[in-house]
Write a protein that holds these residues in place. Structure first.
Motif, PDB file in Angstrom:
ATOM      1  N   PHE A 187     -13.415 -33.877  24.829  1.00  0.00           N
ATOM      2  CA  PHE A 187     -12.670 -34.922  24.146  1.00  0.00           C
ATOM      3  C   PHE A 187     -11.199 -34.571  24.255  1.00  0.00           C
ATOM      4  CE2 PHE A 187     -13.282 -38.476  21.379  1.00  0.00           C
ATOM      5  CZ  PHE A 187     -14.640 -38.730  21.486  1.00  0.00           C
ATOM      6  N   ASN A 196      -4.046 -28.984  24.552  1.00  0.00           N
ATOM      7  CA  ASN A 196      -5.354 -29.641  24.482  1.00  0.00           C
ATOM      8  C   ASN A 196      -5.920 -29.956  25.867  1.00  0.00           C
ATOM      9  OD1 ASN A 196      -3.907 -31.985  24.991  1.00  0.00           O
ATOM     10  ND2 ASN A 196      -4.205 -32.845  22.930  1.00  0.00           N
ATOM     11  N   ARG A 199      -7.312 -26.606  27.127  1.00  0.00           N
ATOM     12  CA  ARG A 199      -8.529 -26.312  26.363  1.00  0.00           C
ATOM     13  C   ARG A 199      -9.720 -27.075  26.917  1.00  0.00           C
ATOM     14  NH1 ARG A 199      -6.624 -27.373  20.381  1.00  0.00           N
ATOM     15  NH2 ARG A 199      -5.656 -25.400  19.825  1.00  0.00           N
ATOM     16  N   VAL A 200      -9.516 -28.390  27.122  1.00  0.00           N
ATOM     17  CA  VAL A 200     -10.615 -29.209  27.615  1.00  0.00           C
ATOM     18  C   VAL A 200     -10.997 -28.779  29.021  1.00  0.00           C
ATOM     19  CG1 VAL A 200     -11.088 -31.507  28.492  1.00  0.00           C
ATOM     20  CG2 VAL A 200     -10.369 -31.228  26.161  1.00  0.00           C
ATOM     21  N   ARG A 203     -13.372 -26.003  29.280  1.00  0.00           N
ATOM     22  CA  ARG A 203     -14.792 -26.344  29.103  1.00  0.00           C
ATOM     23  C   ARG A 203     -15.471 -26.668  30.421  1.00  0.00           C
ATOM     24  NH1 ARG A 203     -16.766 -27.490  24.067  1.00  0.00           N
ATOM     25  NH2 ARG A 203     -18.270 -28.944  24.935  1.00  0.00           N
TER      26      ARG A 203
ATOM     27  N   VAL B 446      -8.487 -32.623  13.378  1.00  0.00           N
ATOM     28  CA  VAL B 446      -8.583 -32.681  14.836  1.00  0.00           C
ATOM     29  C   VAL B 446      -7.205 -32.999  15.410  1.00  0.00           C
ATOM     30  CG1 VAL B 446      -9.599 -33.917  16.763  1.00  0.00           C
ATOM     31  CG2 VAL B 446     -10.990 -33.366  14.773  1.00  0.00           C
ATOM     32  N   ALA B 449      -4.813 -30.058  15.292  1.00  0.00           N
ATOM     33  CA  ALA B 449      -5.159 -28.999  16.242  1.00  0.00           C
ATOM     34  C   ALA B 449      -4.764 -29.373  17.668  1.00  0.00           C
ATOM     35  CB  ALA B 449      -6.652 -28.697  16.164  1.00  0.00           C
ATOM     36  N   GLN B 450      -4.450 -30.662  17.893  1.00  0.00           N
ATOM     37  CA  GLN B 450      -4.003 -31.069  19.221  1.00  0.00           C
ATOM     38  C   GLN B 450      -2.540 -30.698  19.441  1.00  0.00           C
ATOM     39  OE1 GLN B 450      -6.508 -32.326  21.142  1.00  0.00           O
ATOM     40  NE2 GLN B 450      -7.592 -31.950  19.225  1.00  0.00           N
ATOM     41  N   ARG B 451      -1.788 -30.597  18.344  1.00  0.00           N
ATOM     42  CA  ARG B 451      -0.341 -30.421  18.466  1.00  0.00           C
ATOM     43  C   ARG B 451       0.107 -29.004  18.215  1.00  0.00           C
ATOM     44  NH1 ARG B 451       1.105 -35.970  16.996  1.00  0.00           N
ATOM     45  NH2 ARG B 451      -0.878 -36.807  16.325  1.00  0.00           N
ATOM     46  N   GLN B 452      -0.705 -28.269  17.472  1.00  0.00           N
ATOM     47  CA  GLN B 452      -0.221 -26.991  16.987  1.00  0.00           C
ATOM     48  C   GLN B 452      -1.317 -25.957  17.195  1.00  0.00           C
ATOM     49  OE1 GLN B 452       1.434 -27.652  13.093  1.00  0.00           O
ATOM     50  NE2 GLN B 452       1.826 -25.469  12.826  1.00  0.00           N
ATOM     51  N   LEU B 453      -0.902 -24.683  17.381  1.00  0.00           N
ATOM     52  CA  LEU B 453      -1.880 -23.609  17.568  1.00  0.00           C
ATOM     53  C   LEU B 453      -2.331 -23.088  16.212  1.00  0.00           C
ATOM     54  CD1 LEU B 453      -0.363 -21.414  20.390  1.00  0.00           C
ATOM     55  CD2 LEU B 453      -2.556 -22.586  20.441  1.00  0.00           C
ATOM     56  N   PHE B 454      -3.611 -22.908  16.059  1.00  0.00           N
ATOM     57  CA  PHE B 454      -4.117 -22.302  14.830  1.00  0.00           C
ATOM     58  C   PHE B 454      -5.028 -21.149  15.180  1.00  0.00           C
ATOM     59  CE2 PHE B 454      -3.126 -26.641  13.488  1.00  0.00           C
ATOM     60  CZ  PHE B 454      -2.288 -26.348  12.423  1.00  0.00           C
ATOM     61  N   ARG B 476     -14.727 -28.723  18.693  1.00  0.00           N
ATOM     62  CA  ARG B 476     -15.332 -27.929  19.757  1.00  0.00           C
ATOM     63  C   ARG B 476     -15.323 -28.708  21.067  1.00  0.00           C
ATOM     64  NH1 ARG B 476     -14.143 -23.343  17.756  1.00  0.00           N
ATOM     65  NH2 ARG B 476     -15.561 -22.462  16.208  1.00  0.00           N
ATOM     66  N   THR B 478     -13.061 -30.771  21.950  1.00  0.00           N
ATOM     67  CA  THR B 478     -11.719 -30.760  22.518  1.00  0.00           C
ATOM     68  C   THR B 478     -11.393 -29.386  23.082  1.00  0.00           C
ATOM     69  OG1 THR B 478     -10.595 -30.064  20.504  1.00  0.00           O
ATOM     70  CG2 THR B 478     -10.889 -32.429  20.795  1.00  0.00           C
ATOM     71  N   GLY B 479     -12.355 -28.473  23.016  1.00  0.00           N
ATOM     72  CA  GLY B 479     -12.154 -27.168  23.609  1.00  0.00           C
ATOM     73  C   GLY B 479     -11.563 -26.159  22.646  1.00  0.00           C
ATOM     74  N   PHE B 480     -11.456 -26.528  21.362  1.00  0.00           N
ATOM     75  CA  PHE B 480     -10.901 -25.613  20.362  1.00  0.00           C
ATOM     76  C   PHE B 480     -11.847 -24.427  20.209  1.00  0.00           C
ATOM     77  CE2 PHE B 480     -10.216 -24.047  16.068  1.00  0.00           C
ATOM     78  CZ  PHE B 480      -8.837 -23.957  16.021  1.00  0.00           C
ATOM     79  N   GLU B 482     -11.056 -21.302  18.576  1.00  0.00           N
ATOM     80  CA  GLU B 482     -10.800 -20.359  17.498  1.00  0.00           C
ATOM     81  C   GLU B 482     -11.879 -20.510  16.405  1.00  0.00           C
ATOM     82  OE1 GLU B 482      -7.969 -19.427  19.915  1.00  0.00           O
ATOM     83  OE2 GLU B 482      -8.090 -21.498  19.307  1.00  0.00           O
ATOM     84  N   LEU B 543       3.333 -26.833  18.968  1.00  0.00           N
ATOM     85  CA  LEU B 543       3.080 -26.762  20.396  1.00  0.00           C
ATOM     86  C   LEU B 543       3.997 -27.686  21.152  1.00  0.00           C
ATOM     87  CD1 LEU B 543      -0.679 -26.876  20.965  1.00  0.00           C
ATOM     88  CD2 LEU B 543       0.951 -25.164  21.686  1.00  0.00           C
ATOM     89  N   PRO B 544       4.459 -27.245  22.295  1.00  0.00           N
ATOM     90  CA  PRO B 544       5.191 -28.220  23.097  1.00  0.00           C
ATOM     91  C   PRO B 544       4.217 -29.285  23.558  1.00  0.00           C
ATOM     92  CG  PRO B 544       4.799 -26.187  24.327  1.00  0.00           C
ATOM     93  CD  PRO B 544       4.306 -25.946  22.945  1.00  0.00           C
TER      94      PRO B 544
END
Lengths: 207, 640
Positions: A187, A196, A199-200, A203, B446, B449-454, B476, B478-480, B482, B543-544
């Motif tokens: 996603f 992002n 990250r994707v 996967r 969600v 978490a797209q804009r900033q690192l956690f 998950r 979106t590939g997160f 952490e 995040l940039p």
């Protein structure tokens, strides 16, 4: 529209007509020789052709809606293409905003993806997918013709192990549930950031 | 009755006696004796010098249910062999007739056998009697079922009446006091008191509902208990910590009677629930100055751990003890007014103790105090697993240590919709030196978490818009990668499994236990480096976006310029859609601008477009229209 005559489709031969899906995507054009037995098998079940008014079979022609009602899904799937390293990856982007297409295209190329196809409608994305079978697909949900979710389901039927990523600015519950059910691999929530997207893309090789 | 009718022939004494006996034995409520009227003379005849016994068949046995005339020498049961009928005693001078579907009719003859004509007439009599007795049996069964159903209905009504009373009382207080707050004349001090009353009643209501839920699970037999290995010293430390809080103003002591098992197999949460309830009760019913004692011992033979809670409180009379464990019963109804409570605690505690393989017993004397003894199954304990050295249990004597606060660094994203919980979590996280970013639902989590690192996400499970499970799943996707820790008030095994399946790494149960919370944070976050708070407090930059990451790329600049050049036309299209009331088109244009704005360095555009999209979606077209001039204003500087 009329269902294609399966007998008329021969491997390595160009088909006698342009072949469409019931939803209207151009799956195979008349000039192109049919490349694999799986493509032939799928087109024999799912292929439709347009009928000219002066065609002798014009009387049997069905409307789009009727064709969709009578549509069937082939049991054959396209041969798996695996998950090669990025420099060998063919990607497909479907987004109706040209600026967004260009951006994503650029970033994918920067990441080392070798070949990127882009479509501005879901139907043309489906056609491009069927012809090129890319390894990696990015589908925008809100498209003018077909929802990206519909395209997702179709692609997963044709080639279940393709990496398909939904791109949306609406990470709503309905979208997530439906995509999950259709077997979505990733996603990408707009606005896109290096984080992002990488990250994707991570996967792609991990899943 | 026919014997009272002037038309009937006068009855003999024998006949009257038989009639009376039958009526008594098969129930006066049914006019069975009348049914047998025609057969009565036969009975009287058969009885001449003999004894009649009616036996009811129950499985492979015959039980005497009636005999006449009464005697002690009548056998109460007879074995029944299926082929040969009843097995009569060897020397018994008896005749018998089957009572179909019911049993047998036995005639003890004592040397004078009945004449053949009478013997032949006895079977029809027996048939008739069988019908009468069957009817009677069915009637009795119906009556019993009816009584049980009525009792259940009565209990249910009483329960509902009690419950609605219990709920209405605090609710009335909440509504009443809240309304009084509308009166702005109230001085601040009184307002404060009013708010505290509302909160107190709210808490009471909350506790009551939890109890009712537990109770309904117990009654439906669906209460789940765990069996995990628990360290007894740790358990006791926890209990002492809680008990000390509960018994403020009283003297609280704990006594260990070794040997005690080092570990046991049980459910720590439920054990604590039982003990909190009992110690809380002891404290509640013991006026200050008084004492509450907790004795811990172990029954090796039965493998039962025993907690005895003794108080020097008001005690109870025997009659009160009898009803103590019934739901909604307190020692008397005035107890509620004076001492509060839901009257469910003891019922729940005992049910829990029984589920844990033990029980609760009580000894009490009025004005002297009460002793509650809880037994709990420990699972198999061998002699070598026993602690005899008091020193090994020593840590539990010391007051509980204040949780030590780890010094950590990292960015924590917390998704939690309840402002109070947010405030608490902010406080706890701040003390560790880690940075926290709050959002109010899963969708926003969600998004962030797209804009900033956690480095860590704490995810409440029950939130509006998008709950924690779905948000975790989406993150998950979106590939997160952490760690995500679920915050949940439901800590059943099923909830944990669901959270794990969605992609959570761990759980924290609410209400937050500080020790567990800090332990969890330390596990997932690195310790603060030597440069200390300076490093830790330096917020990580957002995040940039792609825009800034490649903003010096000439291709990007070209794209950006193209976008800026197209922007006025896009906004004009959007405005036109609004003027033509083409709402779907309007929404679509807004949606597109939202998706792309911040990518090209215009986050305000994304935000504004999102508001227009949302307004359109909610059919607030005027509001959407009002935002369009702002769009124009936003693009004005780009043109120059």
């Amino acid at each position: 529209m009329l269902r294609v005559d399966g007998e008329a489709l021969q491997l390595m031969q160009p088909p006698p007509w342009d072949i469409y899906s019931a939803s209207g995507a151009l799956l195979w054009s008349q000039e192109q020789p049919l490349s694999t037995p799986e493509h032939v098998a799928i087109l024999q079940v799912e292929g439709w052709r347009h009928i000219q008014r002066d065609d002798p079979e014009a009387a049997n022609a069905l409307s789009r809606a009727e064709a969709l009602r009578q549509d069937r899904s082939a049991e054959t799937t396209l041969a798996s293409r695996g998950r090669p390293p990025l420099r060998e990856v063919v990607a497909l982007i479907a987004d109706d905003m040209s600026i967004f297409r260009k951006m994503l295209q650029q970033i994918l190329r920067d990441q080392g993806v070798s070949e990127v196809h882009a479509a501005d409608t879901s139907l043309s994305a489906l056609g491009l997918f069927f012809q090129h079978q890319p390894h990696m697909v990015f589908l925008d949900i809100d498209m003018p013709d077909l929802s990206g979710l519909v395209a997702l389901k179709q692609i997963k039927r044709w080639a279940p192990d393709t990496f398909v990523c939904i791109v949306t600015s609406n990470g709503t519950l309905v979208n997530v549930k439906e995509s999950k059910q259709a077997g979505v691999d990733g996603f990408l929530v707009k606005p896109i950031s290096t984080i992002n997207l990488t990250r994707v893309m991570a996967r792609f090789h991990s899943s | 009755m026919s014997e009272n009718s002037p038309l009937s022939p006068p009855c003999s004494d024998d006949e009257l006696a038989v009639r009376h006996a039958i009526a008594m034995s098969i129930g006066t409520s049914l006019d069975m004796a009348t049914m047998l009227d025609a057969a009565l003379p036969l009975f009287v005849e058969a009885l001449r010098g003999r004894r009649i016994v009616v036996l009811e068949q129950q499985q492979q046995q015959l039980n005497t249910i009636y005999h006449y005339p009464p005697s002690d020498s009548v056998p109460t049961t007879l074995p029944l062999s299926s082929e040969n009928g009843p097995q009569l005693p060897a020397n018994c001078d008896c005749h018998y007739w089957p009572l179909p579907q019911f049993g047998i009719l036995l005639l003890q003859c004592d040397g004078t056998p009945p004449p053949a004509t009478l013997a032949a007439a006895m079977q029809p009599l027996a048939n008739k009697l069988a019908v009468a007795l069957q009817g009677c049996r069915q009637f009795r069964e119906l009556q019993a079922a009816h009584d049980a159903a009525e009792a259940a209905t009565r209990a249910k009504s009483a329960f509902l009446a009690n419950m609605s009373h219990e709920i209405r009382t605090p609710l009335t207080a909440i509504v009443g006091f809240a309304e009084s707050l509308l009166d702005s004349q109230q001085p601040p001090a009184q307002q404060r008191q009013t708010i505290q009353t509302i909160i107190r009643n709210g808490h009471h209501l909350q506790g009551l509902l939890c109890d009712i839920l537990d109770l309904s699970k117990i009654e439906a037999d669906r209460l789940e208990v765990e069996r995990i290995e628990i360290s007894l010293p740790t358990l006791l430390t926890d209990i002492v910590a809680i008990a000390t809080g509960l018994t403020q103003g009283l003297e609280f002591t704990i006594h260990h009677l070794p040997p005690l098992p080092a570990t046991l197999q049980s459910d720590p949460t439920r054990i604590k629930q039982i003990l909190i309830n009992l110690i809380g009760n002891a404290a509640k019913f013991t006026p200050s100055p008084g004492a509450v004692r907790l004795l811990v011992s172990f029954d090796q033979e039965q493998q039962l751990l025993m907690f005895s809670i003794q108080d020097s409180g008001i005690g109870m009379a025997p009659a009160q003890i009898d009803r103590l464990f019934e739901p909604f019963i307190q020692a008397d109804s005035s107890t509620t007014r004076q001492y509060g409570g839901t009257g469910l605690g003891l019922a729940i505690s005992r049910a829990l103790a029984r589920r844990l393989g033990g029980d609760i017993q009580v000894i009490s004397e009025q004005h002297a105090g009460s002793l509650f003894v809880v037994t709990l199954a420990t699972g198999e304990i061998n002699a070598d697993q026993l602690l005899t050295d008091m020193a090994q249990l020593q840590p539990i004597h010391s007051p509980p240590e204040r949780p030590s606060i780890p010094q950590l660094q990292g960015q924590i994203l917390v998704a939690e919709d309840n402002p109070d919980n947010r405030a608490l979590l902010a406080l706890l996280i701040e003390r560790t030196g880690a940075q926290v970013h709050f959002v109010e639902n899963g969708e926003a989590a969600v998004d962030s978490a797209q804009r900033q690192l956690f480095d860590l996400v704490l995810m409440d499970m029950q939130m509006p818009v998008m709950g924690g499970l779905d948000a975790t799943e989406l993150l998950r996707l979106t590939g997160f990668a952490e760690p995500i820790v679920a915050l949940t008030a439901n800590a059943t095994a099923a909830d944990r499994e669901a959270a794990l399946a969605a992609g959570c790494d761990d759980f924290l149960t609410k209400p937050i236990d500080q020790n567990a919370f800090f332990a969890c944070l330390s596990h997932y976050l690195p310790a603060a480096t030597s440069c200390g708070t300076q490093c830790a407090t330096a917020a990580a930059p957002p995040l940039p976006t792609v825009a800034s990451a490649i903003s010096d790329d000439p291709r990007f600049i070209q794209m950006q310029q193209q976008f800026y050049a197209e922007l006025p036309q896009r906004i004009a299209d959007l405005q036109q859609a609004w003027q033509q009331q083409a709402w779907p088109t309007l929404q679509r244009h807004a949606h597109q601008l939202k998706g792309v704005g911040s990518s090209f360095g215009l986050p305000q555009l994304t935000e504004l477009a999102a508001r227009i999209e949302r307004a359109t979606q909610n059919h607030q077209y005027q509001e959407a229209g009002a935002l369009i001039p702002e769009l124009h204003a936003l693009c004005q500087p780009l043109k120059s």
